[in-house]
Design an enzyme around this catalytic site. Structure first.
Site, PDB file in Angstrom:
ATOM      1  N   HIS A  97      64.874  52.930  55.621  1.00 53.96           N
ATOM      2  CA  HIS A  97      63.557  52.660  54.989  1.00 53.96           C
ATOM      3  C   HIS A  97      63.789  52.184  53.558  1.00 53.96           C
ATOM      4  O   HIS A  97      64.142  52.968  52.682  1.00 53.96           O
ATOM      5  CB  HIS A  97      62.706  53.937  54.974  1.00 53.96           C
ATOM      6  CG  HIS A  97      61.307  53.703  54.480  1.00 53.96           C
ATOM      7  ND1 HIS A  97      60.206  54.202  55.140  1.00 53.96           N
ATOM      8  CD2 HIS A  97      60.823  53.044  53.394  1.00 53.96           C
ATOM      9  CE1 HIS A  97      59.110  53.852  54.472  1.00 53.96           C
ATOM     10  NE2 HIS A  97      59.460  53.143  53.411  1.00 53.96           N
TER      11      HIS A  97
ATOM     12  N   HIS B  37      62.547  49.236  50.333  1.00 55.32           N
ATOM     13  CA  HIS B  37      61.741  48.146  49.766  1.00 55.32           C
ATOM     14  C   HIS B  37      62.642  47.281  48.907  1.00 55.32           C
ATOM     15  O   HIS B  37      63.225  47.768  47.933  1.00 55.32           O
ATOM     16  CB  HIS B  37      60.587  48.704  48.921  1.00 55.32           C
ATOM     17  CG  HIS B  37      59.641  49.530  49.736  1.00 55.32           C
ATOM     18  ND1 HIS B  37      58.535  48.991  50.360  1.00 55.32           N
ATOM     19  CD2 HIS B  37      59.670  50.837  50.077  1.00 55.32           C
ATOM     20  CE1 HIS B  37      57.917  49.950  51.041  1.00 55.32           C
ATOM     21  NE2 HIS B  37      58.578  51.078  50.891  1.00 55.32           N
ATOM     22  N   LEU B  38      62.734  46.005  49.272  1.00 53.07           N
ATOM     23  CA  LEU B  38      63.617  45.096  48.514  1.00 53.07           C
ATOM     24  C   LEU B  38      62.848  44.149  47.609  1.00 53.07           C
ATOM     25  O   LEU B  38      63.456  43.477  46.785  1.00 53.07           O
ATOM     26  CB  LEU B  38      64.481  44.266  49.466  1.00 53.07           C
ATOM     27  CG  LEU B  38      65.757  44.903  49.988  1.00 53.07           C
ATOM     28  CD1 LEU B  38      66.477  43.927  50.918  1.00 53.07           C
ATOM     29  CD2 LEU B  38      66.678  45.329  48.852  1.00 53.07           C
ATOM     30  N   ARG B  39      61.499  44.077  47.800  1.00 55.59           N
ATOM     31  CA  ARG B  39      60.688  43.101  47.042  1.00 55.59           C
ATOM     32  C   ARG B  39      61.172  41.684  47.353  1.00 55.59           C
ATOM     33  O   ARG B  39      61.772  41.445  48.387  1.00 55.59           O
ATOM     34  CB  ARG B  39      60.704  43.385  45.535  1.00 55.59           C
ATOM     35  CG  ARG B  39      60.474  44.847  45.160  1.00 55.59           C
ATOM     36  CD  ARG B  39      59.217  45.433  45.750  1.00 55.59           C
ATOM     37  NE  ARG B  39      58.939  46.769  45.225  1.00 55.59           N
ATOM     38  CZ  ARG B  39      58.189  47.671  45.838  1.00 55.59           C
ATOM     39  NH1 ARG B  39      57.693  47.424  47.045  1.00 55.59           N
ATOM     40  NH2 ARG B  39      57.954  48.840  45.291  1.00 55.59           N
TER      41      ARG B  39
ATOM     42  N   ASN C 232      55.941  45.126  53.049  1.00 55.72           N
ATOM     43  CA  ASN C 232      54.736  45.137  52.197  1.00 55.72           C
ATOM     44  C   ASN C 232      54.906  44.248  50.971  1.00 55.72           C
ATOM     45  O   ASN C 232      54.784  44.685  49.838  1.00 55.72           O
ATOM     46  CB  ASN C 232      54.326  46.565  51.806  1.00 55.72           C
ATOM     47  CG  ASN C 232      55.382  47.299  50.993  1.00 55.72           C
ATOM     48  OD1 ASN C 232      56.577  47.021  51.112  1.00 55.72           O
ATOM     49  ND2 ASN C 232      54.966  48.241  50.167  1.00 55.72           N
TER      50      ASN C 232
ATOM     51  N   LYS D 100      55.553  48.123  61.054  1.00 55.06           N
ATOM     52  CA  LYS D 100      55.169  49.183  60.127  1.00 55.06           C
ATOM     53  C   LYS D 100      53.662  49.318  60.058  1.00 55.06           C
ATOM     54  O   LYS D 100      52.961  48.340  59.783  1.00 55.06           O
ATOM     55  CB  LYS D 100      55.727  48.861  58.725  1.00 55.06           C
ATOM     56  CG  LYS D 100      55.375  49.873  57.642  1.00 55.06           C
ATOM     57  CD  LYS D 100      56.144  51.170  57.784  1.00 55.06           C
ATOM     58  CE  LYS D 100      55.683  52.233  56.797  1.00 55.06           C
ATOM     59  NZ  LYS D 100      56.203  52.029  55.446  1.00 55.06           N
TER      60      LYS D 100
ATOM     61  N   HIS E 217      53.551  55.018  58.145  1.00 59.57           N
ATOM     62  CA  HIS E 217      53.214  55.678  56.878  1.00 59.57           C
ATOM     63  C   HIS E 217      52.082  56.637  57.220  1.00 59.57           C
ATOM     64  O   HIS E 217      50.931  56.221  57.371  1.00 59.57           O
ATOM     65  CB  HIS E 217      52.781  54.670  55.806  1.00 59.57           C
ATOM     66  CG  HIS E 217      52.515  55.335  54.490  1.00 59.57           C
ATOM     67  ND1 HIS E 217      53.292  55.123  53.383  1.00 59.57           N
ATOM     68  CD2 HIS E 217      51.577  56.245  54.127  1.00 59.57           C
ATOM     69  CE1 HIS E 217      52.850  55.871  52.382  1.00 59.57           C
ATOM     70  NE2 HIS E 217      51.803  56.562  52.808  1.00 59.57           N
TER      71      HIS E 217
ATOM     72  N   HIS F 112      59.351  58.848  55.828  1.00 59.18           N
ATOM     73  CA  HIS F 112      59.375  59.675  54.615  1.00 59.18           C
ATOM     74  C   HIS F 112      58.555  60.946  54.744  1.00 59.18           C
ATOM     75  O   HIS F 112      57.551  61.114  54.047  1.00 59.18           O
ATOM     76  CB  HIS F 112      58.968  58.881  53.365  1.00 59.18           C
ATOM     77  CG  HIS F 112      57.810  57.919  53.541  1.00 59.18           C
ATOM     78  ND1 HIS F 112      56.613  58.281  54.099  1.00 59.18           N
ATOM     79  CD2 HIS F 112      57.686  56.611  53.210  1.00 59.18           C
ATOM     80  CE1 HIS F 112      55.801  57.234  54.105  1.00 59.18           C
ATOM     81  NE2 HIS F 112      56.434  56.214  53.572  1.00 59.18           N
TER      82      HIS F 112
ATOM     83  N   LEU G 233      54.546  57.796  47.042  1.00 56.90           N
ATOM     84  CA  LEU G 233      53.660  58.201  48.131  1.00 56.90           C
ATOM     85  C   LEU G 233      54.438  58.190  49.443  1.00 56.90           C
ATOM     86  O   LEU G 233      55.166  57.240  49.681  1.00 56.90           O
ATOM     87  CB  LEU G 233      52.468  57.240  48.214  1.00 56.90           C
ATOM     88  CG  LEU G 233      51.471  57.388  47.052  1.00 56.90           C
ATOM     89  CD1 LEU G 233      50.451  56.272  47.067  1.00 56.90           C
ATOM     90  CD2 LEU G 233      50.759  58.759  47.110  1.00 56.90           C
TER      91      LEU G 233
ATOM     92  N   ASP H 135      63.381  54.975  51.048  1.00 54.43           N
ATOM     93  CA  ASP H 135      62.109  54.506  50.483  1.00 54.43           C
ATOM     94  C   ASP H 135      62.289  54.075  49.032  1.00 54.43           C
ATOM     95  O   ASP H 135      61.352  54.154  48.231  1.00 54.43           O
ATOM     96  CB  ASP H 135      61.015  55.582  50.594  1.00 54.43           C
ATOM     97  CG  ASP H 135      59.616  54.979  50.469  1.00 54.43           C
ATOM     98  OD1 ASP H 135      59.472  53.753  50.598  1.00 54.43           O
ATOM     99  OD2 ASP H 135      58.674  55.749  50.225  1.00 54.43           O
TER     100      ASP H 135
ATOM    101  N   HIS I  13      59.729  49.234  40.855  1.00 53.60           N
ATOM    102  CA  HIS I  13      58.579  48.624  40.178  1.00 53.60           C
ATOM    103  C   HIS I  13      59.008  48.321  38.753  1.00 53.60           C
ATOM    104  O   HIS I  13      59.839  49.035  38.189  1.00 53.60           O
ATOM    105  CB  HIS I  13      57.394  49.583  40.121  1.00 53.60           C
ATOM    106  CG  HIS I  13      56.719  49.819  41.439  1.00 53.60           C
ATOM    107  ND1 HIS I  13      55.767  48.967  41.952  1.00 53.60           N
ATOM    108  CD2 HIS I  13      56.881  50.789  42.355  1.00 53.60           C
ATOM    109  CE1 HIS I  13      55.351  49.430  43.120  1.00 53.60           C
ATOM    110  NE2 HIS I  13      56.013  50.533  43.401  1.00 53.60           N
TER     111      HIS I  13
ATOM    112  N   ALA J  19      53.055  53.693  42.644  1.00 47.61           N
ATOM    113  CA  ALA J  19      53.880  54.646  43.398  1.00 47.61           C
ATOM    114  C   ALA J  19      55.212  54.027  43.791  1.00 47.61           C
ATOM    115  O   ALA J  19      55.250  52.898  44.267  1.00 47.61           O
ATOM    116  CB  ALA J  19      53.126  55.079  44.653  1.00 47.61           C
TER     117      ALA J  19
HETATM  118  O1  DOR Z   1      55.906  55.329  46.783  1.00 40.33           O
HETATM  119  C1  DOR Z   1      55.816  54.386  47.548  1.00 40.33           C
HETATM  120  N1  DOR Z   1      56.120  53.128  47.156  1.00 40.33           N
HETATM  121  N2  DOR Z   1      55.392  54.613  48.787  1.00 40.33           N
HETATM  122  C2  DOR Z   1      55.132  53.613  49.640  1.00 40.33           C
HETATM  123  O2  DOR Z   1      54.732  53.885  50.739  1.00 40.33           O
HETATM  124  C3  DOR Z   1      55.290  52.200  49.221  1.00 40.33           C
HETATM  125  C4  DOR Z   1      56.223  52.073  48.105  1.00 40.33           C
HETATM  126  C5  DOR Z   1      56.181  50.734  47.415  1.00 40.33           C
HETATM  127  O3  DOR Z   1      56.174  49.707  48.104  1.00 40.33           O
HETATM  128  O4  DOR Z   1      56.183  50.709  46.189  1.00 40.33           O
HETATM  129 ZN    ZN Z   2      58.179  52.829  51.851  1.00 42.19          ZN
END
Ligand code: DOR
Ligand code: ZN
Length: 343
Positions: free
Chosen positions: A12, A14-16, A40, A98, A135, A173, A218, A246, A250, A262
């Protein structure tokens, strides 16, 4: 002291995208052989064609000689068609779809408004054996943020497991004892990822003595009794619990502000931080199963063959890293980490 384990995977992540992705992807690729890459983005990755081009951008951003493999996902919407599910499965590069309840978290506004709208797509996923990654938080304003996971279990996960008995599902998560119990009660049908922040910390880390936005993710950190249940699950050696960071970078300014978003950035030292936790509870010998074996077994993918080595040698986590045009503050910045990846 050194320990070696089969090279782990991150189930799990997130690579952006674009420059931001290019500045963080090497952290993951150094440690992990593969990662399930979350869809996402803005706009979300809703088609196989979008996932293929995102995958190409990731591969292009990898350091030379990296053999890291991104495993792609699609973003479930109310309108995902069965044809798109079949195309995803046949692509060979998409390993799951997802489900974000609309409004549950970062970039989830295009998510699912009513799970019943997804039933045709879920039928096809069940037939094709394409996992649903969930999620699991309700978004109703009347439900307390600390209860959103357990309410989701009762309202949505129970019906989903009843209505789709053969659909592989990952409860992403997990953060509560109720989630641990639910996964155990559905043994053999449900996998669950556990992040390192939910193992190392509880909500006191985020709220006592001041609000610390870098601990805000989150599902939100819960009370200590839940943290203990998660530690017990992750270090139990039970194959339904496996590693998913996860890691969610940011820009610093988007977290350190009046309405911070988050996500915890852990990819820079993910396996080292998990090692720290497993060592704390005297379970280092269980790390390999959790980090390297149970995930591929769940997804029906081959286990990795190569190994990585971690050495017990202290270092201090940096204050921040480059993140596109911005900086990202890693979880644990300025803290001492006791394990190092041997390069
Ligand atoms: O804390 C989180 N950040 N929870 C998520 O489900 C998404 C993630 C994000 O993409 O920043
Ligand atoms: Zn996530």
């Amino acid at each position: 002291m050194q320990i070696s384990l089969i090279r782990p995977d991150d189930w799990h992540l997130h690579l952006r995208d674009d420059d931001a992705m290019a500045s963080v992807v090497a952290h993951t690729a150094e440690r992990f052989a593969r990662a399930i890459v979350m869809p996402n983005l803005k706009p979300p990755v809703t088609t196989t064609a979008m996932a293929m081009s995102y995958r190409e951008r990731i591969l292009a951003a990898l350091p030379q000689n990296s053999d890291f493999t991104p495993l792609m996902t699609l973003y479930m919407t109310d309108h995902l068609s069965s044809d798109e599910v079949i195309a995803a499965k046949n692509s060979g590069i998409i390993k799951g779809i997802k489900l974000y309840p609309a409004g549950a978290t970062t970039h989830s506004d295009a998510g699912v408004t009513d799970i019943r709208r997804c039933y045709p797509a879920l039928e096809t996923m069940q037939k094709e054996g394409l996992p649903l990654l969930i999620h699991a938080e309700v978004t109703d304003p009347d439900v307390d943020i600390f209860d959103r996971e357990q309410v989701f279990i009762d309202r949505h996960l129970q019906p989903l497991t009843r209505d789709f008995p053969a659909l592989p599902m990952v409860f992403e998560h997990i953060t509560t004892k109720q989630a641990v119990d639910f996964v155990r009660a559905n043994e053999g049908r449900l996998g669950a990822t556990i992040t390192v922040q939910h193992l190392l910390y509880n909500r006191n880390a985020m709220l006592v003595g001041g609000i610390r936005p870098h601990f805000y993710c989150l599902p939100i950190l819960k009370r200590e009794s839940h943290q203990r249940a998660l530690i017990e699950a992750a270090t139990s050696g039970e194959s339904h619990f496996f590693l998913g960071t996860d890691s969610a970078p940011h820009p610093q300014h988007a977290k350190e502000c009046a309405c911070g978003c988050a996500g915890c950035y852990t990819a820079y030292a993910a396996i080292e931080l998990y090692a720290e936790l497993f060592e704390q509870v005297d379970a280092l010998e269980r790390l390999e199963g959790f980090a390297s074996l149970f995930g591929p077994d769940f997804y029906g993918l081959p286990r990795n063959r190569e190994t990585i080595t971690l050495e017990k040698r202290e270092w201090v986590a940096p204050e921040s890293y480059q993140f596109g045009q911005d900086r990202v503050v890693p979880l644990g910045s300025g803290e001492t980490i006791s394990w190092q990846l041997v390069r």
